[in-house]
Design an enzyme around this catalytic site. Structure first.
Site, short mmCIF file in Angstrom:
data_model
loop_
_atom_site.label_atom_id
_atom_site.label_comp_id
_atom_site.label_asym_id
_atom_site.label_seq_id
_atom_site.Cartn_x
_atom_site.Cartn_y
_atom_site.Cartn_z
N GLY A 12 0.85 -1.09 0.13
CA GLY A 12 0.18 -0.11 0.01
C GLY A 12 0.90 1.38 -0.09
N GLU A 14 1.76 3.24 -2.53
CA GLU A 14 2.73 3.14 -3.43
C GLU A 14 2.38 4.46 -4.37
OE1 GLU A 14 0.59 0.75 -3.21
OE2 GLU A 14 1.68 -0.95 -2.79
N GLY A 15 1.52 5.46 -4.05
CA GLY A 15 1.39 6.33 -5.07
C GLY A 15 0.12 6.18 -6.10
N LYS A 16 -0.51 5.48 -5.77
CA LYS A 16 -1.85 4.91 -6.84
C LYS A 16 -2.54 6.15 -7.51
CE LYS A 16 -3.23 1.77 -4.07
NZ LYS A 16 -2.15 1.60 -3.14
N GLY A 40 -5.80 6.12 1.50
CA GLY A 40 -5.64 7.70 1.51
C GLY A 40 -4.90 7.88 0.13
N HIS A 41 -5.32 8.80 -0.40
CA HIS A 41 -4.35 9.35 -1.62
C HIS A 41 -4.25 10.74 -1.68
CE1 HIS A 41 -6.19 5.83 -3.65
NE2 HIS A 41 -7.24 6.07 -3.50
N THR A 42 -3.09 11.02 -1.90
CA THR A 42 -2.90 12.51 -1.98
C THR A 42 -2.56 13.06 -3.21
OG1 THR A 42 -1.91 12.55 0.17
CG2 THR A 42 -1.24 14.20 -0.95
N THR A 319 -1.52 8.88 5.25
CA THR A 319 -2.32 9.87 4.83
C THR A 319 -3.59 9.73 5.85
OG1 THR A 319 -1.88 9.44 2.62
CG2 THR A 319 -3.53 10.89 2.79
N THR A 320 -3.99 8.52 6.23
CA THR A 320 -4.99 8.11 6.84
C THR A 320 -4.84 8.23 8.29
OG1 THR A 320 -5.97 6.86 5.22
CG2 THR A 320 -7.11 6.70 7.42
#
Ligand code: IMP
Length: 447
Positions: A12, A14-16, A40-42, A319-320
């Protein structure tokens, strides 16, 4: 290329989100198919940072449908929070669609997740405590509440009662424990803690609150499988965006230190409602090194200073949950396993810039068991994996700052050799490389 799946190839983070955002350029729809707000995505665009937990990364493209598929577990409070945040930032959410069949994370799921982790003590999984496992458990038990139930108060009440009934004992114990802790901390006076129900579990209030959530979400609720078919049948692209990653897969990951869904490409079909033949391409996303958050085996974990440097330079904090991630060398035994599980066509390697100036770069090419056996493939037996030690190939590395690289020719030889070694070892071309957080800090490779 109508059906493209994007999945995590490690543990997880990885920058998806960034890669999805890039590949979504020509897509009609971006569809999440599993997980929940444990993800969590940034995404950084024009210097502005957007953080999402539930909403698919494609929401920043106003001309694309953004779909939360049936396989996702949705905490409606979190989803509405994200919707409000996007509205405040001036981002239109009129293209957001939410599957009527997606299951909800209810307040009791969050409490049970937290209680479960506390009870496990030092053996805890290190979940995100967002209620993911209990929500998927209720789905399998056929006690789940679905998005469509928010639109019918009577059904909602009946289902909440039915779901709560078998949990009463556990929830009562929880309530007593919490009151005991409060009393010990001097926050609560009076008689011995008794069996007072937690106000968050009041059925009347819960129904009322969730009916209200239903009203607010109603414009977005849809038959999302049909929306996916509409795009595919007219030869437009659907991007199926995975959350978490192969090694956190409930069936194929490092069980029990996994999430409660299937983050691998095959699950895109179930979690979105399409067939295997609809999938034309699978992209795996891996960091140039490895990280893991939470407990569980991590053969290439670094405990020395170089690990610390990677964490600092790569900003490896969740992120989460904000938790510090564990960091280690790229594990090609695990990556080759993920490549095969997902039958990946292409790899994107993110955060290559973080490794510049680190010195010699190590990549794990096999493990050795406690008894000395050579393990070329990822061991299926938990005890073997827990005690396996990696054996490394050392690669020279590179010192130049990669942040400004935009073409393959801009990359220093050491970086190209590193990517070449990875690609050859796992048998899949590396087609995209991340050299910084911004959207344009990417290099397409002629693979
Ligand atoms: P859960 O998904 O909250 O039940 O957590 C189970 C395991 O998956 C824990 O080790 C979490 O840290 C991990 N996990 C869940 N979501 C993510 C993610 O988006 N990135 C990385 N790890 C995750």
């Amino acid at each position: 290329m109508p059906g493209v799946v994007i999945v995590g190839a490690q543990w997880g983070d990885e920058g998806k989100g960034k890669i999805t955002d890039l590949l979504a350029k020509d897509a009609a729809a971006i569809v999440r198919f599993q997980g929940g707000n444990n993800a969590g995505h940034t995404i950084v665009r024009d210097g502005e940072e957007f953080k999402f937990h539930l909403i698919p990364s494609g929401i920043l493209h106003s001309d694309k449908l953004c779909v939360i598929g049936n396989g996702v577990v949705v905490d409606p409070r979190v989803l509405l929070g994200e919707i409000d945040g996007l509205k405040r930032a001036g981002v239109s959410i009129s293209n957001l669609r939410l599957s009527a069949n997606a299951h909800l994370i209810m307040p009791y799921h969050v409490l049970l997740d937290q209680a479960g982790e506390t009870k496990l003590g030092k053996n805890s999984i290190g979940t995100t405590r967002r209620g993911i496992g209990p929500a998927y458990a209720d789905k399998a038990l056929r006690l789940g509440i679905r998005v469509q139930d928010l639109l019918d108060e009577k059904i909602l009440r009946t289902k909440i009662r039915a779901a709560l009934e078998p949990k009463q004992q556990a929830l009562r114990e929880l309530s007593v424990q919490r009151r005991k802790r409060r009393k010990e901390a001097g926050e609560e006076k009076g008689a011995e803690p008794e069996l007072v129900p937690d106000p968050r579990l009041d059925v009347h209030a819960m129904v009322e609150e969730h009916v209200n959530f239903g009203h607010r979400l109603e414009p977005h609720i849809a038959d999302t499988a049909k929306l996916c078919w509409d795009a595919l049948d007219s030869d437009r692209t659907d991007i199926f965006e995975g959350a978490q990653a192969a090694l956190l897969d409930l069936d194929h990951g490092t069980y029990p230190f996994v999430t409660s869904s299937n983050p691998i490409a095959g699950a895109a079909c179930v979690g979105a409602g399409v067939g295997p033949a609809d999938i034309d391409e699978v992209w795996g996303i891996a960091k140039a090194y490895a990280t893991r958050v939470g407990a569980g085996p991590f053969p290439t974990e670094l405990h020395e200073e170089v690990g610390e440097r990677i964490v600092e330079r790569g900003h490896e904090f969740g992120t989460t949950t904000g938790r510090r991630r564990r960091a280690g060398w790229m594990d090609l035994v695990a990556l080759r396993y993920a490549v095969r599980l997902n039958r990946m066509d292409s790899l994107a390697i993110t955060k290559l810039d973080v490794l510049s100036g680190i010195g010699t770069l190590r990549v794990a090419v096999r493990y050795r068991s406690k008894e000395g056996a050579v393990l070329d493939s990822f061991p299926y037996h938990q005890s073997i994996l827990h005690s396996a030690t990696p054996e490394y190939e050392d690669l020279p590395g590179f010192d130049a700052d990669l942040g400004g690289c935009r073409d393959e020719a801009d990359l220093p030889q050491g970086a190209r050799d590193y990517l070449g070694f990875v690609s050859e070892f796992v048998g899949v071309p590396v087609r995209l490389v991340g050299v910084g957080p911004d959207r344009d800090q990417t290099v397409w490779l002629d693979a």
